[in-house]
Design a protein around this motif. Sequence first.
Motif, PDB file in Angstrom:
ATOM      1  N   GLN A  66     -41.461   5.590   6.154  1.00  0.00           N
ATOM      2  CA  GLN A  66     -41.285   7.029   6.240  1.00  0.00           C
ATOM      3  C   GLN A  66     -39.909   7.291   5.875  1.00  0.00           C
ATOM      4  O   GLN A  66     -39.411   7.883   5.028  1.00  0.00           O
ATOM      5  N   ILE A 116     -39.481   6.843   2.114  1.00  0.00           N
ATOM      6  CA  ILE A 116     -40.204   7.916   1.378  1.00  0.00           C
ATOM      7  C   ILE A 116     -39.253   9.148   1.597  1.00  0.00           C
ATOM      8  O   ILE A 116     -39.099   9.841   0.307  1.00  0.00           O
ATOM      9  N   SER A 133     -37.697  10.487  -2.033  1.00  0.00           N
ATOM     10  CA  SER A 133     -38.148  11.647  -2.621  1.00  0.00           C
ATOM     11  C   SER A 133     -36.835  12.594  -2.876  1.00  0.00           C
ATOM     12  O   SER A 133     -37.032  13.792  -3.313  1.00  0.00           O
ATOM     13  N   GLN A 181     -39.291  15.968   4.460  1.00  0.00           N
ATOM     14  CA  GLN A 181     -39.785  14.551   5.269  1.00  0.00           C
ATOM     15  C   GLN A 181     -39.158  14.376   6.509  1.00  0.00           C
ATOM     16  O   GLN A 181     -39.908  14.299   7.631  1.00  0.00           O
ATOM     17  N   PHE A 221     -41.107  12.295  11.544  1.00  0.00           N
ATOM     18  CA  PHE A 221     -41.594  11.212  11.285  1.00  0.00           C
ATOM     19  C   PHE A 221     -40.657   9.881  11.973  1.00  0.00           C
ATOM     20  O   PHE A 221     -40.914   8.915  12.396  1.00  0.00           O
ATOM     21  N   GLU A 265     -32.033  12.613   1.453  1.00  0.00           N
ATOM     22  CA  GLU A 265     -33.206  13.714   0.896  1.00  0.00           C
ATOM     23  C   GLU A 265     -32.536  14.806   0.309  1.00  0.00           C
ATOM     24  O   GLU A 265     -33.203  15.326  -0.621  1.00  0.00           O
TER      25      GLU A 265
END
Lengths: 379, 650
Positions: A244, A247, A251, A264, A269, A284
């Motif tokens: 997670q 990601i 991203s 996210q 997460f 992010e």
Amino acid sequence: MSYLEYAVKSVPSGPRKLLYLNWPLLLLVCTVAGAGFLMLYSVAGGSFTPWAEPQMERFALGFVIMISVAMVPIWFWRNMSVVAYLLSVILLISVEFFGTVGMGAQRWIDLGFMRLQPSELMKITLVMLLAAYYDWLPEKRTSHPFFVLIPVMIILFPTFLVLQQPDLGTAILMMAAGGAILFLAGVHWLYFAVVIGAGVGLVTAVFQSRGTDWQLLKDYQYRRIDTFLDPSSDPLGAGYHITQSKIALGSGGWTGRGFMQGTQSRLNFLPEKHTDFIFTTLAEEFGFVGAVSLLVIYALIIAFCLATALSSKDRFSSLLTMGIAVTFFLFFAVNMSMVMGLAPVVGVPLPMVSYGGTAMLVLLGAFGLVQSAHIHRPR
Amino acid sequence: MRRNPRELASLQTRTSRRAVLLGSAMAAFSGGLALRMRHLQVDQADQFRLLAEENRINIRLIPPERGEIFDRNGATIAKNTPSYRIVIVPEDAGDIDAVVARLTKLIDIPEEDLEDTLEAVRRSARQAPFLPVTLADQVTWEDISKVAVNTPALPGITPEVGLTRVYPQEGAFAHVVGYVGPVSDYDLSKMEDPDQLLRIPRFQIGKVGLEARQEERLRGKAGTKRVEVNATGRVMRELDRKEGESGADLQLTVDSNLQGYIQARLGRESASAVVIDCESGDIVACASAPTFDPNLFVRGISVADYRGLTEDTYRPLASKTVQGIYPPGSTFKVITAMAALEEGLIGPDDTVWCPGYLEVAGRRFHCWKRGGHGHVNLENSLKYSCDVYYYDLALKVGIDKISAMAHRFGLGVRHDLPMSAVAAGLAPNRAWKQRVHGQDWLVGDTANASIGQGYMLASPLQLAVMSARIATGRSVTPRLIKSIDGVEEPSGAGEDMGLNENNLRKMRRAMYAVSNDRRGTAYRSRIIEDAFRMAGKTGTSQVRNITADERARGVIRNEDLPWERRDHALFVCFAPYVAPKYAVSVVVEHGGGGSSVAAPIARDVMLQALYKGFPPLEAYPSADRDRVKAQQERLSREMRHAEGERSDRA
């Protein structure tokens, strides 16, 4: 050269000292802390509570501590090293008895207004004592086995206490930082070669013996090591968070999704999104540009510390400053590697950004020491 | 301290050199971190952004298929069948209570279960919100369709096909195989490092019997699949999957035909029977009656049904074959005699005078026959089951030797079968009484022990093992698992026990007389087929003391006593006498006399085992044939009926 030899007259005194602060360093530190407030505000979903506000209050307190520490002559701090070290050890031991168990490990002492984490304090006082030790030690004894053993014991004793909590991250940090000071102080490189060689040998032996009749560890211990080293083998435990985390980070792209736009990190997460995994949110929301900027600021802080150290003719100041720089480096290097899936998850916060009172205060205090060394350097 | 300028200079140069080295290392590492960032955030950005924006990755466990259980001929004892269930993924559901409330309007979920389930969902939502939790199990196809049609209104809820355990033989192996049930907090608290699988609420694990004892083997290993789900939680596609390993299939040594027959033969009696293969130690049948349907427990037994089972005086839930321990009564005389024979205390022509009682330490120990048996030798003593003969023998041999012999024959020893609550029984000696009761062993205790009363306790399994060991002279060890995933388990044939073959022969000869000599206690339950002649020993063990007062007025007949104070009826035997194949033990709780109640059952079971089906009537004494014929017809009707019901369900 000791403080007796300082050309005391050339050292600024009174409020004039403020002019002699290392201003670029001070600004950089404040910038990082500011980035931290932003991120804490963001992960709380655009709210100063529960994290950003207390963090700002602590920064204010820490800032005062930093300036106060900076105003006091560095030789005073040198003389206080032993006391500071012993005090931290006592606190560390008392954690065993009065500590509160937080996040599965016993790390805090509740002081009422804040929770004190003696292991954070220990990281800096350890560096102080080692620097003072090498300031005292004559050069020709630096590599004498007995005089190498003493600092090794100074490092290992608190490390052992920290491992009892258990706090693997801090233990690794203390060993590495302590080792770096020994290296900087000029201990013969053969010692390091032997220790590293022995370490590599031991690890190889442990892994080579697996499956043979002289197997050194139990099977389940190997399985734990496997999960630790390769979290993807445990996709619902450690591996889940790393996936997670990657990601969320990935991203972000070049420029990120924008402040407060990260999806996210907001989806819960990550279990410790406001502490160890806060870098994920930053990366992010501000993308590669934001992440690299933070890295550059960190690198600059270290560069300024090293510059202060190299320009100082006082051995204590020089070793202390470099030691603090190395500790600071280890903090962010381990944290970032961990978040980016390069290192196992050991629980090291991102310095000045992650939510956490003691770490913030201690780091600011440490920069106060660097400033003090800068102001009171022999000219 | 004061340093001279040269020293200072050299120190500074070295420190600076090393500082530059360390600084470069740190810079290099930071560069590495930047490269990694670039790799993740620039090179792989599109991929990650796709994953992040349109999808979220969920990791789902694939529960492994539980190993199946077969009998020795390959008939299924436990298997898995598809069942429909409704699951909820807490993190997709949002407001769990609201979603569940909407669901209960659509389908019927029992009120009492709902609270527990909701509690489980909330707990799971805190710990691992991405794991699906079962809301309703064994759901009908109609309910599943209703839910499937209404998915948009039920975020986080999906119908799923899973596997559930089924025991097609129903009650026949309830006590051997046990049953599975949903994992409970109590189960988890007992485990040191529970498997991730067990965190799935309602995951089935073995609770009792073989299912519990062989849990690790049967469970298998979980697989994982990573799936992409869209914003409403619908699975879009599977990214990759790591297959788990299904559990090992177990083949047992039991024969379901024989087991089914025994259950039908025991019926509602509170009784148990064990059949053991003398050659391999295989447990061919291990039946405890009355029994219960383990499928009830898998589905979740209703309170009323459960109360019915626990309040039944015949204790259907108890596994009487291994868990039930009884005074072995006269069946134990075999051990007393073996101990005396091995000590060389019985000469070929030695006899004992039985006047109906023996004075031991000022107390009268009675023979079951008030008038006494007169002069008896070894063979007759066993044939008539004369008590006085064994009192006399035991006083000569001493309890320690008897106890040691009992242990050699597997009494007082816990046979390690993978079933629940396997009891060790008790074959006491002096040290035991001193240790447990803090008292000295008395001569009277020895007299009681010699006829299997007093402290002596044995389970039907142990009695069957004892007969198998007498029949073969080898230390036959019972085994229940024939093979695991096709790999044969070691045989339980056992080593030679090192007993004198002549003594064994004498014992077998005496046991032969018990059921083949006109005056033997089990003569009426003999087998007349010459190839299959049976040797056995009856036992009737008291569960109450007969006072001198009662004896004087005449011992109360069993039929006149309340059920729980009647004697246990026991019988142990092996056949064929010439080449022992099976050893059987039968215990009928509070059944009355061993010869009248237990022996006929044991004979029927033995014949059924030897003929592998209903035996021809010629094997029975001619007087019994009409009765046996009627019984066979009744039982075969019952068994067919049970079979029919099962296939209806399937």
